[in-house]
Design a protein around this motif. Structure first.
Motif, PDB file in Angstrom:
ATOM      1  N   ASP A   1      -5.245   8.721  15.399  1.00  0.00           N
ATOM      2  CA  ASP A   1      -4.054   9.409  14.897  1.00  0.00           C
ATOM      3  C   ASP A   1      -4.464  10.248  13.684  1.00  0.00           C
ATOM      4  N   PHE A   2      -4.822  11.489  13.917  1.00  0.00           N
ATOM      5  CA  PHE A   2      -5.270  12.356  12.831  1.00  0.00           C
ATOM      6  C   PHE A   2      -4.085  12.960  12.092  1.00  0.00           C
ATOM      7  N   SER A   3      -4.288  13.229  10.821  1.00  0.00           N
ATOM      8  CA  SER A   3      -3.298  13.907   9.996  1.00  0.00           C
ATOM      9  C   SER A   3      -3.569  15.411  10.050  1.00  0.00           C
ATOM     10  N   THR A   4      -2.614  16.172  10.605  1.00  0.00           N
ATOM     11  CA  THR A   4      -2.827  17.607  10.779  1.00  0.00           C
ATOM     12  C   THR A   4      -3.002  18.309   9.436  1.00  0.00           C
ATOM     13  N   THR A   5      -2.181  17.964   8.454  1.00  0.00           N
ATOM     14  CA  THR A   5      -2.240  18.652   7.172  1.00  0.00           C
ATOM     15  C   THR A   5      -3.508  18.323   6.379  1.00  0.00           C
ATOM     16  N   SER A   6      -4.184  17.228   6.728  1.00  0.00           N
ATOM     17  CA  SER A   6      -5.414  16.849   6.027  1.00  0.00           C
ATOM     18  C   SER A   6      -6.667  17.188   6.813  1.00  0.00           C
ATOM     19  N   SER A   7      -6.521  17.606   8.063  1.00  0.00           N
ATOM     20  CA  SER A   7      -7.660  17.960   8.912  1.00  0.00           C
ATOM     21  C   SER A   7      -7.819  19.477   8.916  1.00  0.00           C
ATOM     22  N   ILE A   8      -9.008  19.945   8.595  1.00  0.00           N
ATOM     23  CA  ILE A   8      -9.224  21.375   8.324  1.00  0.00           C
ATOM     24  C   ILE A   8     -10.349  21.923   9.197  1.00  0.00           C
ATOM     25  N   GLU A   9     -10.191  23.193   9.568  1.00  0.00           N
ATOM     26  CA  GLU A   9     -11.256  23.930  10.244  1.00  0.00           C
ATOM     27  C   GLU A   9     -11.590  25.175   9.434  1.00  0.00           C
ATOM     28  N   LEU A  10     -12.895  25.421   9.250  1.00  0.00           N
ATOM     29  CA  LEU A  10     -13.396  26.651   8.650  1.00  0.00           C
ATOM     30  C   LEU A  10     -14.350  27.296   9.638  1.00  0.00           C
ATOM     31  N   MET A  11     -14.122  28.552   9.949  1.00  0.00           N
ATOM     32  CA  MET A  11     -14.980  29.272  10.888  1.00  0.00           C
ATOM     33  C   MET A  11     -15.422  30.583  10.250  1.00  0.00           C
ATOM     34  N   TRP A  12     -16.732  30.733  10.103  1.00  0.00           N
ATOM     35  CA  TRP A  12     -17.309  31.946   9.538  1.00  0.00           C
ATOM     36  C   TRP A  12     -18.064  32.676  10.632  1.00  0.00           C
ATOM     37  N   THR A  13     -17.506  33.801  11.081  1.00  0.00           N
ATOM     38  CA  THR A  13     -18.184  34.639  12.063  1.00  0.00           C
ATOM     39  C   THR A  13     -19.134  35.555  11.303  1.00  0.00           C
ATOM     40  N   ILE A  14     -20.410  35.218  11.325  1.00  0.00           N
ATOM     41  CA  ILE A  14     -21.403  35.943  10.544  1.00  0.00           C
ATOM     42  C   ILE A  14     -21.537  37.380  11.029  1.00  0.00           C
ATOM     43  N   ALA A  15     -21.513  37.566  12.327  1.00  0.00           N
ATOM     44  CA  ALA A  15     -21.610  38.912  12.895  1.00  0.00           C
ATOM     45  C   ALA A  15     -20.843  38.940  14.206  1.00  0.00           C
ATOM     46  N   GLN A  16     -19.984  39.949  14.352  1.00  0.00           N
ATOM     47  CA  GLN A  16     -19.242  40.150  15.599  1.00  0.00           C
ATOM     48  C   GLN A  16     -19.374  41.611  16.014  1.00  0.00           C
ATOM     49  N   TYR A  17     -19.896  41.808  17.227  1.00  0.00           N
ATOM     50  CA  TYR A  17     -20.050  43.153  17.774  1.00  0.00           C
ATOM     51  C   TYR A  17     -18.813  43.512  18.580  1.00  0.00           C
ATOM     52  N   ASN A  18     -18.174  44.618  18.241  1.00  0.00           N
ATOM     53  CA  ASN A  18     -16.979  45.098  18.925  1.00  0.00           C
ATOM     54  C   ASN A  18     -17.276  46.409  19.635  1.00  0.00           C
ATOM     55  N   HIS A  19     -16.823  46.520  20.867  1.00  0.00           N
ATOM     56  CA  HIS A  19     -16.932  47.779  21.609  1.00  0.00           C
ATOM     57  C   HIS A  19     -15.542  48.191  22.053  1.00  0.00           C
ATOM     58  N   TYR A  20     -15.089  49.386  21.609  1.00  0.00           N
ATOM     59  CA  TYR A  20     -13.795  49.945  21.985  1.00  0.00           C
ATOM     60  C   TYR A  20     -13.994  50.941  23.125  1.00  0.00           C
ATOM     61  N   PHE A  21     -13.114  50.885  24.108  1.00  0.00           N
ATOM     62  CA  PHE A  21     -13.290  51.667  25.329  1.00  0.00           C
ATOM     63  C   PHE A  21     -12.505  52.980  25.340  1.00  0.00           C
ATOM     64  N   ASP A  22     -11.594  53.182  24.412  1.00  0.00           N
ATOM     65  CA  ASP A  22     -10.775  54.385  24.439  1.00  0.00           C
ATOM     66  C   ASP A  22     -10.453  54.810  23.016  1.00  0.00           C
ATOM     67  N   PRO A  23     -10.083  56.088  22.803  1.00  0.00           N
ATOM     68  CA  PRO A  23      -9.828  56.581  21.441  1.00  0.00           C
ATOM     69  C   PRO A  23      -8.704  55.829  20.733  1.00  0.00           C
ATOM     70  N   GLN A  24      -7.701  55.402  21.477  1.00  0.00           N
ATOM     71  CA  GLN A  24      -6.577  54.686  20.868  1.00  0.00           C
ATOM     72  C   GLN A  24      -6.898  53.214  20.616  1.00  0.00           C
ATOM     73  N   GLU A  25      -8.057  52.766  21.082  1.00  0.00           N
ATOM     74  CA  GLU A  25      -8.543  51.392  20.863  1.00  0.00           C
ATOM     75  C   GLU A  25      -7.592  50.354  21.461  1.00  0.00           C
ATOM     76  N   HIS A  26      -7.061  50.663  22.635  1.00  0.00           N
ATOM     77  CA  HIS A  26      -6.217  49.688  23.321  1.00  0.00           C
ATOM     78  C   HIS A  26      -7.031  48.529  23.874  1.00  0.00           C
ATOM     79  N   HIS A  27      -8.298  48.783  24.241  1.00  0.00           N
ATOM     80  CA  HIS A  27      -9.120  47.764  24.888  1.00  0.00           C
ATOM     81  C   HIS A  27     -10.408  47.569  24.086  1.00  0.00           C
ATOM     82  N   ARG A  28     -10.733  46.292  23.842  1.00  0.00           N
ATOM     83  CA  ARG A  28     -11.954  45.969  23.098  1.00  0.00           C
ATOM     84  C   ARG A  28     -12.594  44.709  23.673  1.00  0.00           C
TER      85      ARG A  28
END
Length: 288
Positions: A117-144
């Protein structure tokens, strides 16, 4: 200098167009934006977009040296960008970027064995995305499409009258605290090297969502219990909790201009089934 500024302003207002001519004259038809920046020793003229090419990028810098000048011109020199967050509004037909991201959230467990029975307010997640490569397919950036490399730290914490312990065979069990003990917490901690994948669709310039799997290599895990008894503080730490080495999460993000939100669910048990109680992980929080 005033003559250059005036000519460019007229070209922008009238929507003139031409490719480079024999006289090295460039006139651009229907540009999306024109920027003219004049300093003490340098003037930069930058034009983005033209009638038949939204990704067109022209830049000319004139540096004054005594009574002469040095001119540097680039056209579509680079369609890559480097930043620290998701950008929008780029004029190129396709765009690539490398970004860094952080996520902070709360963790809970579902489909648990009895006693977990974990306590939600006391249980924590930290996520550091050191590098993320993004590719956009259109000028309006609707799709990535995105792929990244991240460090993920999850802390599953119980604050009630139940704690984690090990039996004589080294299996993790849940049990009560000693009589008259004042419980502080009993927790698991898991550190992972993660590879997140994501498809993002932007519904409007200010709103979008992303979804994809996160592959985790769970390189470290520990168990810690702390309580007070007879005026003293007792701590027990164990660094062999038999966490699953490889797990997969499914992550949903909701993007907006101010701050983004995420929900992440792992359908796999955190601990190996033969070594501890069963529970699966779910977390949610903010992403920036």
């Amino acid at each position: 200098m005033k003559r250059i500024i005036t000519c460019m302003a007229m070209a922008y207002a009238l929507g003139l167009y031409a490719e480079p001519t024999d006289n090295d004259t460039i006139v651009i038809n229907k540009p999306q934006s024109v920027s003219i920046i004049t300093g003490d020793s340098i003037q930069t003229i930058e034009v983005k977009g033209r009638e038949d090419d939204e990704g067109y990028h022209y830049q000319n810098s004139i540096q004054l040296v005594d009574d002469n000048y040095v001119s540097k011109t680039t056209i579509n020199h680079d369609r890559w960008t480097l930043g620290v967050k998701m950008n929008s509004g780029d004029d190129n037909r396709t765009r690539n970027e490398l970004v860094m991201k952080f996520a902070l959230g709360m963790v809970n467990a579902i489909n648990c064995d009895e006693g977990v029975d974990f306590s939600t307010t006391s249980s924590i997640e930290l996520m550091w995305t050191i590098a993320q490569y993004n590719h956009y397919f259109d000028p309006q950036e609707h799709h990535r499409l995105s792929v990244g490399f991240a460090l993920d730290w999850r802390n599953y914490r119980m604050t009630g009258n139940t704690r984690f312990d090990k039996d004589e065979n080294g299996h993790i069990i849940t049990t009560g605290y000693p009589t008259d003990a004042n419980p502080k917490f009993s927790r698991f901690k898991v550190l992972s090297l993660a590879i997140p994948f994501e498809y993002c669709y932007k519904i409007s310039p200010h709103f979008g969502f992303g979804f994809g799997p996160v592959l985790n290599w769970n390189v470290y895990g520990s168990m810690k219990t702390k309580y007070k008894l007879d005026g003293g503080t007792h701590k027990f730490v164990d660094k062999d909790i038999h966490q699953r080495v490889l797990t997969i999460d499914w992550m949903l993000r909701v993007y907006n201009p101010i701050i983004s939100f995420y929900v992440k669910y792992s359908p796999m048990d955190v601990l190996k089934s033969d070594w501890g109680p069963k529970f699966q992980s779910i977390s949610f929080g903010i992403d920036f």
